[in-house]
Design a protein around this motif. Sequence first.
Motif, mmCIF file in Angstrom:
data_model
loop_
_atom_site.group_PDB
_atom_site.id
_atom_site.type_symbol
_atom_site.label_atom_id
_atom_site.label_comp_id
_atom_site.label_asym_id
_atom_site.label_seq_id
_atom_site.Cartn_x
_atom_site.Cartn_y
_atom_site.Cartn_z
ATOM 1 N N UNK A 69 0.808 -1.225 0.000
ATOM 2 C CA UNK A 69 0.000 0.000 0.000
ATOM 3 C C UNK A 69 0.832 1.261 0.000
ATOM 4 N N UNK A 70 2.148 1.129 0.159
ATOM 5 C CA UNK A 70 3.004 2.315 0.138
ATOM 6 C C UNK A 70 4.223 2.040 -0.728
ATOM 7 N N UNK A 71 3.938 1.454 -1.892
ATOM 8 C CA UNK A 71 5.027 1.090 -2.803
ATOM 9 C C UNK A 71 5.820 2.322 -3.227
ATOM 10 N N UNK A 72 5.094 3.418 -3.478
ATOM 11 C CA UNK A 72 5.777 4.600 -4.000
ATOM 12 C C UNK A 72 6.748 5.169 -2.967
ATOM 13 N N UNK A 73 6.303 5.238 -1.689
ATOM 14 C CA UNK A 73 7.191 5.750 -0.640
ATOM 15 C C UNK A 73 8.397 4.830 -0.465
ATOM 16 N N UNK A 74 8.164 3.500 -0.484
ATOM 17 C CA UNK A 74 9.271 2.557 -0.319
ATOM 18 C C UNK A 74 10.262 2.712 -1.459
ATOM 19 N N UNK A 75 9.710 2.779 -2.667
ATOM 20 C CA UNK A 75 10.544 2.891 -3.860
ATOM 21 C C UNK A 75 11.372 4.178 -3.790
ATOM 22 N N UNK A 76 10.730 5.276 -3.360
ATOM 23 C CA UNK A 76 11.421 6.563 -3.286
ATOM 24 C C UNK A 76 12.592 6.473 -2.314
ATOM 25 N N UNK A 77 12.365 5.819 -1.150
ATOM 26 C CA UNK A 77 13.436 5.692 -0.163
ATOM 27 C C UNK A 77 14.619 4.953 -0.770
ATOM 28 N N UNK A 78 14.333 3.832 -1.448
ATOM 29 C CA UNK A 78 15.404 3.054 -2.072
ATOM 30 C C UNK A 78 16.135 3.896 -3.105
ATOM 31 N N UNK A 79 15.375 4.642 -3.888
ATOM 32 C CA UNK A 79 15.994 5.466 -4.932
ATOM 33 C C UNK A 79 16.895 6.544 -4.343
ATOM 34 N N UNK A 80 16.428 7.158 -3.251
ATOM 35 C CA UNK A 80 17.225 8.209 -2.616
ATOM 36 C C UNK A 80 18.553 7.632 -2.133
#
Lengths: 225, 321, 185
Positions: free
Chosen positions: C159-170
């Motif tokens: 449900x929070x794929x975008x936030x997780x993905x953003x953290x990994x990307x950062x």
Amino acid sequence: MKKEVNYSNEFLKGLWDINPVFKQVLGMCPVLAVTVSAINGLAMGLATTFVLVFSSLIVSLIRKIVPNQVRIATFIVIISTFVTIVDLVMKAKFPELSKALGPFIPLIVVNCLILGRMEAFASKNSVIRSLLDSTGNGIGFMLALIVLGSIRELLGNRTIFGFQVLPELYTPMLVMILPAGAFLTLGLLMGLSNWYVKKKEQEEIELIFSGYRSATTLNTQTELN
Amino acid sequence: MTVERSDSLNQFELKISPHLHSGWTTKKVMWYVNLSLLPCVISAVIFFGWQQLFIIFTSIFFACGTEALIQKLSKRKISIDDGSAVLTGLLLALTLPPNFSLWATAIGSAFAIGIGKQVFGGLGFNIFNPALVGRAFLQAAFPVQITTWTMPNYSIDSVTLATPLAAFKFDKIITPLSSMLIGNVGGCIGETSGIAILLGGLFLIAVRIVNWRIPLSIIIGVFIFGGIFFLIDPMEYPSPIFHIFAGGFLLGAFFMATDYVTSPVTAKGMYIFGLGIALVLVIIRLFGGLPEGVMYAILFMNAFVPIINRYTLPEPFGLRK
Amino acid sequence: MKQVIKIIAVLTSIGIISGGVLASVSNWANPFIEKNKKEATEKAIFLVQPEAKYYERFDFSDMEVYKVYDYDKELVGYVVVNQGNGFQGPIRVIFGLSKDLQRITAIDVLEQVETPGLGTLITEDDFKNQFKNLLIVPMIEWVKGKPPSKDNEIKAITGATISSKATVQIINDGINKLKKRLNDE
């Protein structure tokens, strides 16, 4: 002629009769934005009350010196001085809270509630009455924020003031701690308060009517006698 | 007080306009729409199991209950027999994921009627489609649960499965058209079977309950806006046909957007309304954070209905400018 | 004319008084604020680099980077503060890297404005602990809906794929920038 002044009423009216949130509908930005939890509501309420009381005190003290043309400018300078003091003290002593309330502390400067009380009350009344009025309004504002924050925190996070109240079984409704939840809660609470006020008014009218009716029957009876 | 009438006038019946009535009462229309949703209910049971009937019954029960309660409290006539609350409950249930929790269904249903409809003054006064208001509330309140799709016929075990839209958005997998037509794909309980929805929708158009202009203009709009992106890059953007059969598009186009209260009354307005829904839908589906956007597209355009009505009013005959 | 003088006098004196009050309050508060900031930075650095005892600011153009040393003033690794876009606004992440730039020691989320209860789960230990001792070669990957199978994978929050993905990307972005800089030297 000496004017009769009811001091306790000056304080009490802010709690309900002219409650800043439910009756004056002022300062809606902090009301909606920071009430994601009860503790945020309390902190915001305290900060606002502090600014309100001290600005009222100063404005009321200098109300006879300030020329009418520049009164708004003067009020703003005084209010923003106190807001900056609150902001600095919070940053220095309560960094966690200051982080949670974010940009809303500096925004107290433009809270209509404060300028409204300055313009409508403190600039026209004695120091003692202004202090009572501003304390009442501040506490009324704070109570509304705490109620709103508690309801939203309870339904959206199962807790009140960080203590778990609802069981794990209850799935938190996230919408309550999102902006939409603020509007819903405030709207429903306002509806409820209006409904209560209307009902009260109706009862009072009934009371007056029945009093009038019994009085008239009494009158006719005496006339008959 | 009585008005004395001369004998000759007594043979006429005095009535105010309108004098011609089509015979379609609100009650009859609502029950016809409920009836036309029967194929969707059947498809829900076939593909997701009979447990879904609990969701449907809970939703309808709480919708009617809330309506009756509020009407009683505000001392109005209780009108749950007109079928509109039943319809709201039924539509809401059909847009929920399989095995959605019953108490959340109840909350959503009560919200749909309470905040979506009765707060505005009841049937005919609401700005937004009540069922979609309830759905939007549930989406905001329980974002995880409402996007947990269990596989058709696997019920109970929470084998999660991406909907065709999510599969395309996140993994670029295209679900075959035949599955989307039949309905054995992941999705909300009433929206997966294209055939079942079309059956009900075309029936409503045939008996002239639903105006064909709204569904048609939404479909044309999706062909135009979705088609432009498909032509730009067929690998990156899905075809318009996929848009139409994926997700809640058909259910939205035939049953939600055509709600009498929340759609324009003029023919021109209906085209504008439909094209607007299609545009917002395509934008949300292709560029938004969520895979599906039918609900928000319709709610968004609902807000424009009063202004659309105002500017598309036909000019009265013979009136000079 | 008299009125104008009065207006000027009142405004000036109010300005002077409020300026004076603010100056003194600010003088009193500033040391505390500086101390809070320093404490927060130190706490975060030692949290993501548990073996560190000393730290030193590493001169870097667009990121905050610290070199950290152990008790014997021996280099143990790096601490990077990087930010990027999340679901609703910027996310600021601090993370520690081992000396050889092979593994992450730990991460912490400093600032975020994600959806409460969903995106904010990236600040919870369940998510952050996945990064402890995570292999970062060739880069961090994320998986959805199933447990991670490789050493350089983490599981995104449902449900929070975008936030997780953003953290990994950062984090990946910060590692790349640091690697590039160290290679240049």
